[in-house]
Design a protein around this motif. Structure first.
Motif, PDB file in Angstrom:
ATOM      1  N   GLN A  87     -16.579  -2.231  21.703  1.00 39.98           N
ATOM      2  CA  GLN A  87     -16.528  -0.747  21.838  1.00 39.98           C
ATOM      3  C   GLN A  87     -15.296  -1.140  22.688  1.00 39.98           C
ATOM      4  O   GLN A  87     -14.659  -0.544  23.993  1.00 39.98           O
ATOM      5  N   SER A  89     -10.895  -0.356  21.483  1.00 38.12           N
ATOM      6  CA  SER A  89     -10.603   0.627  20.570  1.00 38.12           C
ATOM      7  C   SER A  89      -8.768   0.150  20.374  1.00 38.12           C
ATOM      8  O   SER A  89      -8.276  -0.531  20.896  1.00 38.12           O
ATOM      9  N   ILE A  95     -13.911   2.500  24.349  1.00 37.62           N
ATOM     10  CA  ILE A  95     -14.702   4.182  23.556  1.00 37.62           C
ATOM     11  C   ILE A  95     -15.983   3.383  23.724  1.00 37.62           C
ATOM     12  O   ILE A  95     -16.859   3.104  24.405  1.00 37.62           O
ATOM     13  N   ASP A  97     -18.414   6.196  22.825  1.00 42.38           N
ATOM     14  CA  ASP A  97     -19.610   6.028  21.987  1.00 42.38           C
ATOM     15  C   ASP A  97     -19.526   4.915  21.293  1.00 42.38           C
ATOM     16  O   ASP A  97     -18.907   4.631  20.227  1.00 42.38           O
ATOM     17  N   ALA A  99     -20.792   4.260  17.937  1.00 43.92           N
ATOM     18  CA  ALA A  99     -21.234   5.111  17.309  1.00 43.92           C
ATOM     19  C   ALA A  99     -19.647   5.338  16.447  1.00 43.92           C
ATOM     20  O   ALA A  99     -19.177   5.163  15.601  1.00 43.92           O
ATOM     21  N   ALA A 100     -18.825   4.851  17.490  1.00 38.71           N
ATOM     22  CA  ALA A 100     -17.001   5.215  17.086  1.00 38.71           C
ATOM     23  C   ALA A 100     -16.769   4.059  17.069  1.00 38.71           C
ATOM     24  O   ALA A 100     -15.605   3.828  17.455  1.00 38.71           O
ATOM     25  N   SER A 101     -17.218   2.846  17.187  1.00 40.31           N
ATOM     26  CA  SER A 101     -17.147   1.990  17.255  1.00 40.31           C
ATOM     27  C   SER A 101     -17.114   0.949  16.526  1.00 40.31           C
ATOM     28  O   SER A 101     -18.373   0.369  15.094  1.00 40.31           O
ATOM     29  N   SER A 102     -16.302  -0.108  15.920  1.00 37.84           N
ATOM     30  CA  SER A 102     -16.526  -1.424  14.406  1.00 37.84           C
ATOM     31  C   SER A 102     -18.063  -2.222  15.351  1.00 37.84           C
ATOM     32  O   SER A 102     -18.141  -2.076  16.347  1.00 37.84           O
ATOM     33  N   ARG A 126     -14.148   2.526  11.689  1.00 34.51           N
ATOM     34  CA  ARG A 126     -14.721   3.560  12.536  1.00 34.51           C
ATOM     35  C   ARG A 126     -14.047   3.574  13.667  1.00 34.51           C
ATOM     36  O   ARG A 126     -13.695   4.843  14.772  1.00 34.51           O
ATOM     37  N   HIS A 127     -12.946   2.957  13.552  1.00 37.79           N
ATOM     38  CA  HIS A 127     -11.423   3.026  14.902  1.00 37.79           C
ATOM     39  C   HIS A 127     -10.580   3.729  14.495  1.00 37.79           C
ATOM     40  O   HIS A 127      -9.354   4.325  14.860  1.00 37.79           O
ATOM     41  N   GLY A 128     -10.797   4.397  13.035  1.00 43.17           N
ATOM     42  CA  GLY A 128      -9.503   5.747  12.920  1.00 43.17           C
ATOM     43  C   GLY A 128      -8.292   4.960  12.226  1.00 43.17           C
ATOM     44  O   GLY A 128      -7.970   3.593  11.720  1.00 43.17           O
TER      45      GLY A 128
END
Length: 159
Positions: A87, A89, A95, A97, A99-102, A126-128
């Motif tokens: 978590q 970024s 981060i 969430d 779920a939005a993490s590597s 997942r990091h965009g």
């Protein structure tokens, strides 16, 4: 993204069980904060912890008492592995969430009287937008290689 994974391994001069304990129970011996303060200064962690159960958090405390979560334990099987949502970024802030993490998988294998640790950091997508650069950064000397060097040093120092 051409390659969404970085993988590293190191041999630790201790048993698999003790290597696992060092990682999970004593992260203060190998951890370096990945976070930056608003002015771009590196955060100095005064305490670090991993709650060793699914859903447990991986956190650090700064000298001002602020707690920063750098991961969530997704699965754990002592002394075989721990899998964490990473978590942090690409711009080195937390981060919220998982779920939005590597993802980071740390696998511990016996290798004679030593432990072989394999770290696989994946799902950078997942990091965009910054995913490719972040994967590259984690493979550079101040990323996973530095954390594993610290861990190797701590394993040599451990009684």
């Amino acid at each position: 993204m051409l390659n969404d994974i970085c993988q590293f391994e190191c041999f630790l001069p201790t048993s698999r069980e003790k290597a696992f304990q060092l990682v999970v129970d004593h992260p203060e011996k190998w951890w370096i904060s990945p976070f930056l303060e608003e002015g771009g200064q590196a955060v100095i962690a005064s305490a670090v912890g991993i709650e060793p159960h699914p859903g447990g958090v991986c956190y650090e405390m700064d000298p001002a008492g602020r707690r920063r979560i750098w991961g969530t334990v997704l699965s754990i099987e002592p002394p075989l592995y721990i899998r964490i949502a990473w978590q942090v970024s690409p711009n080195r802030v937390p981060i919220g969430d998982p779920a939005a993490s590597s993802r980071v998988m740390m696998e511990f294998r016996a290798s004679g009287s030593s432990a072989r640790l394999v770290v696989t950091h994946s799902e950078f997508v997942r990091h965009g937008e910054g995913a490719d650069g972040y994967r590259s950064f984690m493979g550079e000397p101040m990323g996973w290689p530095k954390l594993l060097a610290n861990l190797s040093h701590a394993a040599r120092e451990r009684p």
